[in-house]
Design a protein around this motif. Structure first.
Motif, PDB file in Angstrom:
ATOM      1  N   TYR A 155      31.798  50.764  30.914  1.00  0.00           N
ATOM      2  CA  TYR A 155      31.984  50.743  29.461  1.00  0.00           C
ATOM      3  C   TYR A 155      32.860  49.567  29.059  1.00  0.00           C
ATOM      4  N   TYR A 176      27.914  61.048  26.466  1.00  0.00           N
ATOM      5  CA  TYR A 176      28.465  61.857  27.555  1.00  0.00           C
ATOM      6  C   TYR A 176      29.748  61.247  28.112  1.00  0.00           C
ATOM      7  N   LEU A 177      29.760  59.933  28.291  1.00  0.00           N
ATOM      8  CA  LEU A 177      30.960  59.273  28.800  1.00  0.00           C
ATOM      9  C   LEU A 177      32.145  59.508  27.861  1.00  0.00           C
ATOM     10  N   SER A 180      33.438  63.022  28.032  1.00  0.00           N
ATOM     11  CA  SER A 180      34.132  63.254  29.307  1.00  0.00           C
ATOM     12  C   SER A 180      35.516  62.623  29.304  1.00  0.00           C
ATOM     13  N   GLN A 211      36.304  52.472  32.686  1.00  0.00           N
ATOM     14  CA  GLN A 211      35.515  53.699  32.591  1.00  0.00           C
ATOM     15  C   GLN A 211      34.072  53.396  32.947  1.00  0.00           C
ATOM     16  N   ILE A 213      30.136  55.167  34.012  1.00  0.00           N
ATOM     17  CA  ILE A 213      29.217  56.274  34.252  1.00  0.00           C
ATOM     18  C   ILE A 213      28.185  55.805  35.268  1.00  0.00           C
ATOM     19  N   VAL A 313      31.381  60.402  36.020  1.00  0.00           N
ATOM     20  CA  VAL A 313      32.128  59.487  35.164  1.00  0.00           C
ATOM     21  C   VAL A 313      33.435  59.213  35.874  1.00  0.00           C
ATOM     22  N   THR A 315      37.164  57.003  36.172  1.00  0.00           N
ATOM     23  CA  THR A 315      38.188  56.291  35.403  1.00  0.00           C
ATOM     24  C   THR A 315      39.158  55.620  36.366  1.00  0.00           C
TER      25      THR A 315
END
Length: 350
Positions: A155, A176-177, A180, A211, A213, A313, A315
């Motif tokens: 992202y 969705y990301l 989450s 971030q 996915i 996902v 991070t």
């Protein structure tokens, strides 16, 4: 086709990677045996029967109860799971069930496309370095390969995602990301507050600055006992949110004794649960907590009956951060093997 894969590395690479067929393309050929490069040593394979005997049967944690009179009990459940095994399942997490189903469907739709439509996102030809379609095939770096294809989307911004992410999944993957990440923020706050560390929003932003996915596709495998979907590893992330489909095949290594597991160091299956998401402590969070929270090893088995997807996902802290234990609240937990790694955090002392 199977015999030519066995003896010609270039043929395998060109078919799987260059031409975009992926592992799915091999499965679609109806191979009766996985190529030699996908066969893992015995000690790296999963003993499914033993892992099933070591069943994970802990009920999911209801995150909605963080807002009510049961907050302290829910905080205890979250921190105990993070301390003992590094994994837990959550429900009522704020991510709509319809969205979970939609993102799984979108993953299937992407991987079911023709190779020509997927290969445009291959590393080196993708319109952006932040979207990559591929497999574990890295000649010269991998001794054995994994039986899966994947699509990684980092992202950068909403505008970037809507422009560059594949149109089969861009909108639902972005939604969705973001849902989450909202949950991740809340869980990080809980884990840090439990040990006396209060983080403002700017510091949390630094901890989850990157971030991503990832959509994983595990095709039907002719010899699931010879290979793996994903080999044993821990994640370098802060937290991972994992969406499984109804087939499962995720296994986790236990580092401490827990109920229904014979001894430490055993592998156990984490069965899928409708509507639940799996939360996984990553290496960065283990270091920040000075070893209090555990980043457990995990891996994924393959199946012979049905293709499946999983959607994590992940991070990560800012790239210019040096990871070290946070100074507040962790003095009593010892070194835990983490002192050689460092983190410089905005607003915290060096």
């Amino acid at each position: 086709m199977a015999s030519s894969f066995e003896y010609d590395l270039n043929t395998l690479y060109n078919f799987v990677v260059r031409d975009g067929n992926g592992v799915k393309g091999m499965a679609d050929l109806g191979l009766d045996k996985v190529p030699e490069l996908f066969i893992h040593p015995h000690h790296e394979r999963i003993d499914k029967l033993k892992a099933r005997n070591n069943s994970y049967d802990q009920p999911p944690i209801d995150l909605s109860m963080l807002d009510g009179p049961w907050r302290s009990q829910v905080v205890e459940l979250i921190t105990e799971a993070a301390e003992k095994i590094g994994f837990f399942q959550v429900v009522n997490h704020g991510v709509p069930i319809e969205l979970l189903e939609s993102v799984k469907s979108a993953a299937h739709e992407f991987f079911e496309q023709s190779p020509e439509k997927k290969v445009v996102y291959r590393k080196g030809v993708s319109p952006t370095p932040f979207v990559n379609y591929g497999t574990s095939f890295v000649p010269g770096l991998e001794n054995t390969l994994e039986w899966r294809d994947n699509l990684r989307m980092v992202y950068m911004s909403d505008a970037h995602a809507l422009k560059f992410w594949p149109n089969k999944c861009r909108e639902v993957a972005l939604e969705y990301l973001k849902a989450s990440i909202s949950m991740v923020r809340r869980i990080i706050q809980v884990l840090m507050e439990k040990v006396g560390v209060t983080l403002d929003e700017s510091i949390i932003n630094d901890f989850i600055d990157i971030q991503m996915i990832q959509m994983n596709f595990y095709p039907i495998c002719p010899n699931p006992d010879l290979t793996v979907g994903v080999g044993r590893h821990s994640d370098m992330s802060m937290l991972m949110v994992l969406l499984q489909d109804g087939i499962g095949s995720l296994y986790m290594k236990t580092e401490e004794y827990i109920t229904n597991v014979e001894k430490e160091g055993e592998w156990m299956e984490i069965p899928p649960m409708p509507g639940a998401l799996i939360i996984n402590v990553g290496d960065a969070l283990e270091v920040l907590s000075n070893g209090k929270y555990k980043s457990a090893e995990h891996r994924v088995h393959t199946t012979s009956g049905q293709s499946r997807v999983s959607i994590p996902v992940l991070t990560y802290p800012r790239l210019d951060m040096k990871i070290r234990p946070l100074p507040e609240g962790f003095e009593s937990y010892g070194q835990a093997g983490c002192s050689s790694s460092r983190v410089t955090v905005k607003g915290l002392p060096e």
